[in-house]
Design a protein around this motif. Structure first.
Motif, PDB file in Angstrom:
ATOM      1  N   GLU A  34      43.929  41.101  49.963  1.00  0.00           N
ATOM      2  CA  GLU A  34      45.123  41.207  49.123  1.00  0.00           C
ATOM      3  C   GLU A  34      44.906  40.429  47.824  1.00  0.00           C
ATOM      4  OE1 GLU A  34      49.803  39.713  49.072  1.00  0.00           O
ATOM      5  OE2 GLU A  34      48.514  39.279  50.812  1.00  0.00           O
ATOM      6  N   LEU A  35      45.245  41.049  46.709  1.00  0.00           N
ATOM      7  CA  LEU A  35      45.331  40.361  45.425  1.00  0.00           C
ATOM      8  C   LEU A  35      46.776  39.947  45.224  1.00  0.00           C
ATOM      9  CD1 LEU A  35      43.108  42.672  43.193  1.00  0.00           C
ATOM     10  CD2 LEU A  35      42.687  40.234  43.607  1.00  0.00           C
ATOM     11  N   ARG A  36      47.015  38.651  45.022  1.00  0.00           N
ATOM     12  CA  ARG A  36      48.394  38.169  44.932  1.00  0.00           C
ATOM     13  C   ARG A  36      48.535  37.175  43.766  1.00  0.00           C
ATOM     14  NH1 ARG A  36      50.697  34.814  49.918  1.00  0.00           N
ATOM     15  NH2 ARG A  36      50.234  36.794  51.011  1.00  0.00           N
ATOM     16  N   PRO A  37      49.491  37.418  42.864  1.00  0.00           N
ATOM     17  CA  PRO A  37      49.726  36.453  41.782  1.00  0.00           C
ATOM     18  C   PRO A  37      50.070  35.078  42.348  1.00  0.00           C
ATOM     19  CG  PRO A  37      50.905  38.502  41.369  1.00  0.00           C
ATOM     20  CD  PRO A  37      50.394  38.577  42.783  1.00  0.00           C
ATOM     21  N   ALA A  38      49.581  34.023  41.699  1.00  0.00           N
ATOM     22  CA  ALA A  38      49.825  32.659  42.171  1.00  0.00           C
ATOM     23  C   ALA A  38      49.834  31.725  40.975  1.00  0.00           C
ATOM     24  CB  ALA A  38      48.741  32.237  43.161  1.00  0.00           C
ATOM     25  N   THR A  39      50.316  30.521  41.209  1.00  0.00           N
ATOM     26  CA  THR A  39      50.280  29.508  40.157  1.00  0.00           C
ATOM     27  C   THR A  39      48.834  29.241  39.761  1.00  0.00           C
ATOM     28  OG1 THR A  39      52.267  28.467  41.059  1.00  0.00           O
ATOM     29  CG2 THR A  39      50.919  27.152  39.552  1.00  0.00           C
ATOM     30  N   GLY A  40      48.544  29.391  38.499  1.00  0.00           N
ATOM     31  CA  GLY A  40      47.185  29.138  38.020  1.00  0.00           C
ATOM     32  C   GLY A  40      46.288  30.350  38.014  1.00  0.00           C
ATOM     33  N   GLY A  41      46.811  31.519  38.392  1.00  0.00           N
ATOM     34  CA  GLY A  41      45.974  32.717  38.358  1.00  0.00           C
ATOM     35  C   GLY A  41      46.350  33.723  39.425  1.00  0.00           C
ATOM     36  N   THR A  42      45.348  34.272  40.102  1.00  0.00           N
ATOM     37  CA  THR A  42      45.537  35.286  41.134  1.00  0.00           C
ATOM     38  C   THR A  42      44.689  34.945  42.347  1.00  0.00           C
ATOM     39  OG1 THR A  42      46.001  37.043  39.519  1.00  0.00           O
ATOM     40  CG2 THR A  42      45.288  37.735  41.703  1.00  0.00           C
ATOM     41  N   LEU A  80      30.155  32.717  36.707  1.00  0.00           N
ATOM     42  CA  LEU A  80      31.500  32.828  37.286  1.00  0.00           C
ATOM     43  C   LEU A  80      31.789  31.660  38.211  1.00  0.00           C
ATOM     44  CD1 LEU A  80      33.347  35.882  38.667  1.00  0.00           C
ATOM     45  CD2 LEU A  80      32.933  33.970  40.218  1.00  0.00           C
ATOM     46  N   THR A  81      32.951  31.038  38.013  1.00  0.00           N
ATOM     47  CA  THR A  81      33.403  29.937  38.865  1.00  0.00           C
ATOM     48  C   THR A  81      34.877  30.125  39.183  1.00  0.00           C
ATOM     49  OG1 THR A  81      31.853  28.427  37.790  1.00  0.00           O
ATOM     50  CG2 THR A  81      33.635  27.440  39.058  1.00  0.00           C
ATOM     51  N   PRO A  82      35.253  30.161  40.467  1.00  0.00           N
ATOM     52  CA  PRO A  82      36.674  30.228  40.806  1.00  0.00           C
ATOM     53  C   PRO A  82      37.401  28.942  40.405  1.00  0.00           C
ATOM     54  CG  PRO A  82      35.263  30.794  42.687  1.00  0.00           C
ATOM     55  CD  PRO A  82      34.396  30.173  41.660  1.00  0.00           C
ATOM     56  N   ASP A 138      43.202  31.807  53.706  1.00  0.00           N
ATOM     57  CA  ASP A 138      41.785  31.944  53.390  1.00  0.00           C
ATOM     58  C   ASP A 138      41.740  32.757  52.107  1.00  0.00           C
ATOM     59  OD1 ASP A 138      40.470  30.744  55.750  1.00  0.00           O
ATOM     60  OD2 ASP A 138      41.465  32.366  56.833  1.00  0.00           O
ATOM     61  N   ALA A 139      41.387  32.135  50.996  1.00  0.00           N
ATOM     62  CA  ALA A 139      41.520  32.826  49.712  1.00  0.00           C
ATOM     63  C   ALA A 139      40.674  32.172  48.631  1.00  0.00           C
ATOM     64  CB  ALA A 139      42.985  32.837  49.277  1.00  0.00           C
ATOM     65  N   ILE A 140      40.476  32.938  47.564  1.00  0.00           N
ATOM     66  CA  ILE A 140      39.807  32.457  46.358  1.00  0.00           C
ATOM     67  C   ILE A 140      40.803  32.564  45.216  1.00  0.00           C
ATOM     68  CG2 ILE A 140      37.843  32.750  44.810  1.00  0.00           C
ATOM     69  CD1 ILE A 140      36.624  34.511  47.163  1.00  0.00           C
ATOM     70  N   LEU A 141      41.025  31.480  44.497  1.00  0.00           N
ATOM     71  CA  LEU A 141      41.920  31.493  43.340  1.00  0.00           C
ATOM     72  C   LEU A 141      41.087  31.672  42.078  1.00  0.00           C
ATOM     73  CD1 LEU A 141      44.759  31.128  42.090  1.00  0.00           C
ATOM     74  CD2 LEU A 141      44.289  28.665  42.009  1.00  0.00           C
ATOM     75  N   TYR A 142      41.414  32.731  41.322  1.00  0.00           N
ATOM     76  CA  TYR A 142      40.734  33.011  40.061  1.00  0.00           C
ATOM     77  C   TYR A 142      41.708  32.872  38.906  1.00  0.00           C
ATOM     78  CZ  TYR A 142      36.593  35.078  42.309  1.00  0.00           C
ATOM     79  OH  TYR A 142      35.448  35.285  43.037  1.00  0.00           O
ATOM     80  N   ALA A 143      41.211  32.402  37.778  1.00  0.00           N
ATOM     81  CA  ALA A 143      41.986  32.449  36.545  1.00  0.00           C
ATOM     82  C   ALA A 143      42.140  33.915  36.142  1.00  0.00           C
ATOM     83  CB  ALA A 143      41.279  31.674  35.436  1.00  0.00           C
ATOM     84  N   ASP A 144      43.292  34.275  35.602  1.00  0.00           N
ATOM     85  CA  ASP A 144      43.519  35.673  35.239  1.00  0.00           C
ATOM     86  C   ASP A 144      42.536  36.160  34.176  1.00  0.00           C
ATOM     87  OD1 ASP A 144      45.586  36.170  37.040  1.00  0.00           O
ATOM     88  OD2 ASP A 144      47.097  35.348  35.690  1.00  0.00           O
ATOM     89  N   GLU A 145      42.123  35.262  33.284  1.00  0.00           N
ATOM     90  CA  GLU A 145      41.154  35.686  32.262  1.00  0.00           C
ATOM     91  C   GLU A 145      39.795  36.007  32.879  1.00  0.00           C
ATOM     92  OE1 GLU A 145      41.791  31.130  31.658  1.00  0.00           O
ATOM     93  OE2 GLU A 145      42.986  32.907  32.189  1.00  0.00           O
ATOM     94  N   THR A 146      39.472  35.353  34.000  1.00  0.00           N
ATOM     95  CA  THR A 146      38.229  35.671  34.705  1.00  0.00           C
ATOM     96  C   THR A 146      38.296  37.074  35.287  1.00  0.00           C
ATOM     97  OG1 THR A 146      37.819  33.348  35.245  1.00  0.00           O
ATOM     98  CG2 THR A 146      36.703  34.989  36.605  1.00  0.00           C
ATOM     99  N   LEU A 147      39.416  37.408  35.900  1.00  0.00           N
ATOM    100  CA  LEU A 147      39.571  38.731  36.504  1.00  0.00           C
ATOM    101  C   LEU A 147      39.662  39.835  35.452  1.00  0.00           C
ATOM    102  CD1 LEU A 147      42.089  37.984  39.409  1.00  0.00           C
ATOM    103  CD2 LEU A 147      39.615  38.346  39.568  1.00  0.00           C
ATOM    104  N   ALA A 148      40.099  39.495  34.254  1.00  0.00           N
ATOM    105  CA  ALA A 148      40.243  40.494  33.190  1.00  0.00           C
ATOM    106  C   ALA A 148      38.943  40.739  32.439  1.00  0.00           C
ATOM    107  CB  ALA A 148      41.330  40.053  32.207  1.00  0.00           C
ATOM    108  N   ARG A 149      37.926  39.939  32.678  1.00  0.00           N
ATOM    109  CA  ARG A 149      36.669  40.053  31.931  1.00  0.00           C
ATOM    110  C   ARG A 149      35.956  41.368  32.289  1.00  0.00           C
ATOM    111  NH1 ARG A 149      34.613  35.216  33.219  1.00  0.00           N
ATOM    112  NH2 ARG A 149      35.556  34.236  31.401  1.00  0.00           N
ATOM    113  N   PRO A 150      35.458  42.120  31.309  1.00  0.00           N
ATOM    114  CA  PRO A 150      34.769  43.390  31.597  1.00  0.00           C
ATOM    115  C   PRO A 150      33.508  43.166  32.428  1.00  0.00           C
ATOM    116  CG  PRO A 150      35.375  43.252  29.273  1.00  0.00           C
ATOM    117  CD  PRO A 150      35.605  41.883  29.858  1.00  0.00           C
TER     118      PRO A 150
END
Length: 334
Positions: free
Chosen positions: A111-119, A156-158, A189-201
């Protein structure tokens, strides 16, 4: 019975190195060491967890999930790996996993879920958090980061990695490999990514190829999720009979116009038996009823064939890893 791709079994045995008998370990899950890797070949999840626990008896497994995850390659995942690579952004790549993970596992949902600090990219896996499952979850999270690094144009770094079970004797290797804080004993059990990381081509992102591949994956997904008519009919009959207690196979078979022997044989042809089908039906029915609020827990226990609510609670916790009340609360707050 749940299944996972044999790819993880092969990778984890290779990562364990000379400390284990690779042939014997692979044989324990029905694989041979000389056969090629095939992500579409499945092994029973419980057998995979058993194998991980046998490895843990022979070698230090603190860093084993990290080595396993680091060894994963997108090209080994077939069409799904190509679709991950061809997606235009990392978010789109993970969306492919969220949608099509059923192609390589029946026991994990993403699941991709919006969260504080990213997704958050969340791993959902029900069941008892035995050692084998804990190691498997760590390896899955590590592989998710490893695959992302293969499509990302920059290092890439979460932001953070969350793991539900307690920490091993040391976490330095985990934090060095992920490149971020790793918080054990978390709620997910999850990985938090910055939204700009996920938006990168992505490096090789191509919208046209991605569309073609997802059409192919949709067809594959439709094929594997389509239940045989007999199984669907049997589950419906079992669900209707559960309020009278545990159903008997001869009675269900008779209602389907079959002898008990023919019913058993036809279920075996689909890799099932009556006991596992009844358990699966009970679980599916319980989860569906808990998502609604029109039935009390006592009523759900009765409708799923339990004489006492306490027995239902124990069974549900074994299936899902949490109590019915907690599961209902989680579902209604999503």
């Amino acid at each position: 019975m749940g299944y996972v791709t044999s790819l993880f079994s092969r990778k984890v045995v290779a990562a364990a190195g000379d400390g284990v008998d690779a042939g014997a370990m692979l044989a324990s899950v029905g694989l041979t060491s000389d056969a090629p890797c095939d992500a579409g070949q499945m092994v029973p999840a419980e057998c995979y967890y058993d194998m991980l626990e046998r490895i843990a008896e022979q070698v230090d497994v603190t860093e084993l999930p990290l080595r396993t995850g680091a060894s994963m390659r997108l090209d080994e995942y077939g069409a799904l790996g190509l679709a991950f690579k061809a997606a235009t952004t990392l978010r789109a790549s993970y969306a492919r996993v969220e949608r099509y993970a059923r192609l390589w596992t029946s026991v994990v949902e993403y699941e991709l879920r919006p969260a504080t600090g990213g997704t958050l990219f969340i791993l959902h896996r029900a069941g008892e958090r035995r050692l084998g499952m804990r190691l498997s979850n760590e390896a899955t999270l590590a592989s998710a980061v490893s695959l992302a690094r293969q499509v990302c144009p920059v290092p890439l770094t979460p932001v953070e990695v969350l793991i539900r079970h307690p920490a091993p004797h040391g976490v330095a290797a985990h934090e060095e490999w992920f490149g971020c804080p790793v918080r054990f004993g978390a709620d997910l059990d999850a990985i938090l990514y910055a939204d700009e990381t996920l938006a990168r081509p992505n490096i090789l992102g191509d919208a046209g190829i991605s569309q073609y591949l997802t059409t192919h994956l949709d067809a594959e997904l439709s094929e594997i999720t389509r239940q045989p008519p007999l199984v669907a009919q049997a589950k419906a009959a079992i669900a209707q009979a559960l309020s009278e207690g545990a159903p008997k196979m001869p009675e269900i078979a008779r209602g389907l116009g079959l002898s008990a022997r023919s019913f058993h044989r036809r279920l075996s042809e689909h890799g099932m038996n009556f006991q596992s089908l009844t358990e699966e039906t009970r679980r599916d029915l319980a989860e569906g009823l808990l998502r609604e609020e029109s039935h009390s827990l006592a009523e759900i226990a009765f409708l799923t064939g339990f004489s006492e609510q306490s027995a239902f609670t124990r069974a549900f916790k074994r299936w899902v890893g949490t109590t019915p009340a907690t599961y209902r609360k989680e579902m209604t707050t999503r």
